[in-house]
Design a protein around this motif. Structure first.
Motif, PDB file in Angstrom:
ATOM      1  N   VAL A  58       0.851  -1.191   0.000  1.00  0.00           N
ATOM      2  CA  VAL A  58       0.000   0.000   0.000  1.00  0.00           C
ATOM      3  C   VAL A  58       0.889   1.244   0.000  1.00  0.00           C
ATOM      4  N   GLU A  59       0.527   2.212  -0.853  1.00  0.00           N
ATOM      5  CA  GLU A  59       1.294   3.454  -0.955  1.00  0.00           C
ATOM      6  C   GLU A  59       0.332   4.604  -1.203  1.00  0.00           C
ATOM      7  N   GLU A  60       0.746   5.791  -0.729  1.00  0.00           N
ATOM      8  CA  GLU A  60      -0.043   6.983  -1.041  1.00  0.00           C
ATOM      9  C   GLU A  60       0.578   7.663  -2.269  1.00  0.00           C
ATOM     10  N   ILE A  61      -0.250   7.936  -3.252  1.00  0.00           N
ATOM     11  CA  ILE A  61       0.210   8.592  -4.477  1.00  0.00           C
ATOM     12  C   ILE A  61      -0.536   9.922  -4.578  1.00  0.00           C
ATOM     13  N   VAL A  62       0.194  11.010  -4.762  1.00  0.00           N
ATOM     14  CA  VAL A  62      -0.460  12.321  -4.862  1.00  0.00           C
ATOM     15  C   VAL A  62      -0.329  12.824  -6.296  1.00  0.00           C
ATOM     16  N   VAL A  63      -1.456  13.104  -6.897  1.00  0.00           N
ATOM     17  CA  VAL A  63      -1.494  13.622  -8.268  1.00  0.00           C
ATOM     18  C   VAL A  63      -2.242  14.939  -8.243  1.00  0.00           C
ATOM     19  N   LYS A  64      -1.552  16.024  -8.551  1.00  0.00           N
ATOM     20  CA  LYS A  64      -2.184  17.356  -8.603  1.00  0.00           C
ATOM     21  C   LYS A  64      -3.084  17.587  -7.399  1.00  0.00           C
ATOM     22  N   ASN A  65      -2.513  17.445  -6.194  1.00  0.00           N
ATOM     23  CA  ASN A  65      -3.275  17.685  -4.968  1.00  0.00           C
ATOM     24  C   ASN A  65      -4.315  16.624  -4.633  1.00  0.00           C
ATOM     25  N   THR A  66      -4.434  15.625  -5.463  1.00  0.00           N
ATOM     26  CA  THR A  66      -5.391  14.555  -5.177  1.00  0.00           C
ATOM     27  C   THR A  66      -4.624  13.381  -4.566  1.00  0.00           C
ATOM     28  N   HIS A  67      -5.104  12.938  -3.413  1.00  0.00           N
ATOM     29  CA  HIS A  67      -4.403  11.864  -2.700  1.00  0.00           C
ATOM     30  C   HIS A  67      -5.100  10.530  -2.967  1.00  0.00           C
ATOM     31  N   PHE A  68      -4.345   9.599  -3.469  1.00  0.00           N
ATOM     32  CA  PHE A  68      -4.871   8.249  -3.680  1.00  0.00           C
ATOM     33  C   PHE A  68      -4.165   7.290  -2.725  1.00  0.00           C
ATOM     34  N   LEU A  69      -4.938   6.461  -2.052  1.00  0.00           N
ATOM     35  CA  LEU A  69      -4.334   5.393  -1.258  1.00  0.00           C
ATOM     36  C   LEU A  69      -4.476   4.117  -2.085  1.00  0.00           C
ATOM     37  N   MET A  70      -3.341   3.639  -2.589  1.00  0.00           N
ATOM     38  CA  MET A  70      -3.397   2.532  -3.553  1.00  0.00           C
ATOM     39  C   MET A  70      -2.968   1.217  -2.927  1.00  0.00           C
ATOM     40  N   TRP A  71      -3.853   0.244  -3.024  1.00  0.00           N
ATOM     41  CA  TRP A  71      -3.592  -1.108  -2.529  1.00  0.00           C
ATOM     42  C   TRP A  71      -3.294  -2.008  -3.725  1.00  0.00           C
ATOM     43  N   ASP A  72      -2.083  -2.504  -3.785  1.00  0.00           N
ATOM     44  CA  ASP A  72      -1.667  -3.438  -4.845  1.00  0.00           C
ATOM     45  C   ASP A  72      -1.794  -4.846  -4.265  1.00  0.00           C
ATOM     46  N   ILE A  73      -2.694  -5.623  -4.834  1.00  0.00           N
ATOM     47  CA  ILE A  73      -3.049  -6.917  -4.218  1.00  0.00           C
ATOM     48  C   ILE A  73      -2.477  -8.069  -5.055  1.00  0.00           C
ATOM     49  N   GLY A  74      -1.911  -9.041  -4.393  1.00  0.00           N
ATOM     50  CA  GLY A  74      -1.341 -10.210  -5.081  1.00  0.00           C
ATOM     51  C   GLY A  74      -2.391 -10.906  -5.944  1.00  0.00           C
ATOM     52  N   GLY A  75      -1.968 -11.318  -7.153  1.00  0.00           N
ATOM     53  CA  GLY A  75      -2.930 -11.856  -8.119  1.00  0.00           C
ATOM     54  C   GLY A  75      -2.895 -13.361  -8.317  1.00  0.00           C
ATOM     55  N   GLN A  76      -2.037 -14.066  -7.556  1.00  0.00           N
ATOM     56  CA  GLN A  76      -1.994 -15.522  -7.753  1.00  0.00           C
ATOM     57  C   GLN A  76      -3.352 -16.147  -7.432  1.00  0.00           C
ATOM     58  N   GLU A  77      -3.618 -17.280  -8.078  1.00  0.00           N
ATOM     59  CA  GLU A  77      -4.945 -17.901  -7.974  1.00  0.00           C
ATOM     60  C   GLU A  77      -5.397 -18.083  -6.524  1.00  0.00           C
ATOM     61  N   SER A  78      -4.478 -18.548  -5.696  1.00  0.00           N
ATOM     62  CA  SER A  78      -4.843 -18.832  -4.303  1.00  0.00           C
ATOM     63  C   SER A  78      -5.180 -17.564  -3.521  1.00  0.00           C
ATOM     64  N   LEU A  79      -4.761 -16.401  -4.049  1.00  0.00           N
ATOM     65  CA  LEU A  79      -4.977 -15.139  -3.323  1.00  0.00           C
ATOM     66  C   LEU A  79      -6.247 -14.420  -3.782  1.00  0.00           C
ATOM     67  N   ARG A  80      -6.774 -14.825  -4.957  1.00  0.00           N
ATOM     68  CA  ARG A  80      -7.883 -14.045  -5.536  1.00  0.00           C
ATOM     69  C   ARG A  80      -9.149 -14.090  -4.701  1.00  0.00           C
ATOM     70  N   SER A  81      -9.354 -15.195  -3.969  1.00  0.00           N
ATOM     71  CA  SER A  81     -10.584 -15.293  -3.162  1.00  0.00           C
ATOM     72  C   SER A  81     -10.556 -14.300  -1.998  1.00  0.00           C
ATOM     73  N   SER A  82      -9.381 -13.747  -1.690  1.00  0.00           N
ATOM     74  CA  SER A  82      -9.357 -12.769  -0.592  1.00  0.00           C
ATOM     75  C   SER A  82      -9.317 -11.321  -1.089  1.00  0.00           C
ATOM     76  N   TRP A  83      -9.408 -11.120  -2.411  1.00  0.00           N
ATOM     77  CA  TRP A  83      -9.465  -9.737  -2.920  1.00  0.00           C
ATOM     78  C   TRP A  83     -10.615  -8.976  -2.253  1.00  0.00           C
ATOM     79  N   ASN A  84     -11.739  -9.688  -2.014  1.00  0.00           N
ATOM     80  CA  ASN A  84     -12.925  -8.973  -1.498  1.00  0.00           C
ATOM     81  C   ASN A  84     -12.722  -8.370  -0.105  1.00  0.00           C
ATOM     82  N   THR A  85     -11.689  -8.793   0.604  1.00  0.00           N
ATOM     83  CA  THR A  85     -11.447  -8.196   1.924  1.00  0.00           C
ATOM     84  C   THR A  85     -10.910  -6.760   1.791  1.00  0.00           C
ATOM     85  N   TYR A  86     -10.531  -6.378   0.565  1.00  0.00           N
ATOM     86  CA  TYR A  86     -10.007  -5.022   0.324  1.00  0.00           C
ATOM     87  C   TYR A  86     -11.074  -4.085  -0.266  1.00  0.00           C
ATOM     88  N   TYR A  87     -12.276  -4.582  -0.533  1.00  0.00           N
ATOM     89  CA  TYR A  87     -13.228  -3.820  -1.342  1.00  0.00           C
ATOM     90  C   TYR A  87     -13.883  -2.618  -0.657  1.00  0.00           C
TER      91      TYR A  87
END
Ligand SMILES: Nc1nc2c(ncn2[C@@H]2O[C@H](COP(=O)(O)OP(=O)(O)OP(=O)(O)O)[C@@H](O)[C@H]2O)c(=O)[nH]1
Ligand SMILES: [Mg+2]
Length: 179
Positions: free
Chosen positions: A52-81
């Motif tokens: 997770v990283e904060e990215i600031v673009v023209k005064n706009t703050h984005f909190l970006m969550w980069d989630i692992g994409g392996q098959e076994s991890l995809r069922s837990s993507w929804n915990t980030y929604y």
């Protein structure tokens, strides 16, 4: 009165917007996140869990969550929604065999209650690879034009050079305040 308005406005402008970066393993999600942050290519290994990283673009703050994409991890993507405003779906444009899996994952996400207000940016990544699919081909395969209940945009890019990434972020900033 003017001061109060200015304070409220600055509060509004500095509000953090939650973004999830999803897509199959090896699509280039982590490479994109660190290009956003540092403008350089970092050495990556498959993500277990998330970054997770904060990215600031023209005064706009984005909190970006980069989630692992392996098959076994995809069922837990929804915990980030919850509270997600933007989904960045990264597609490996050379990986024709697995585009159908990406499509399944995309429509599963769009049907999820916690993502009903989210806008979707699709990055057609790895455009430097010979024989890769174009953004138009990917758009057709994913039937993006059928998506009516979420704003969406597809952008071709190359995470190694950074080409196309700014345009994607610009689309995201242009969406803020629209809804
Ligand atoms: N040729 C090329 N390679 C890329 C590009 N973007 C990423 N890669 C490479 O693709 C590989 C996987 O990149 P990652 O960013 O680790 O992929 P990921 O989507 O985070 O993968 P997981 O964490 O397993 O879900 C790395 O070797 C990257 O250097 C690109 O635009 N072009
Ligand atoms: Mg990763």
């Amino acid at each position: 009165m003017g001061l109060i308005f200015a304070k409220l406005w600055s509060l509004f402008c500095n509000q953090e917007h939650k973004v999830i970066i999803v897509g199959l393993d090896n699509a280039g999600k982590t490479t994109i996140l660190y290009q956003f942050l540092m403008n350089e290519v970092v050495h990556t290994s498959p993500t277990i869990g998330s970054n997770v990283e904060e990215i600031v673009v023209k005064n706009t703050h984005f909190l970006m969550w980069d989630i692992g994409g392996q098959e076994s991890l995809r069922s837990s993507w929804n915990t980030y929604y919850s509270n997600t405003e933007f989904i960045i779906l990264v597609v490996d444009s050379i990986d024709r065999e697995r585009l159908s899996i990406t499509k399944e994952e995309l429509y599963r996400m769009l049907a999820h209650e916690d993502l009903r207000k989210a806008a979707v940016l699709i990055f057609a990544n790895k455009q430097d690879m010979k024989g890769c699919m174009t953004a138009a081909e990917i758009s057709t395969y994913l039937t993006l034009s059928s998506i009516k209940d979420h704003p969406w945009h597809i952008q071709s890019c190359c995470a190694l050079t950074g080409e196309g990434l700014c345009q994607g972020l610009e689309w995201m900033t242009s969406r803020i305040g629209v809804r």
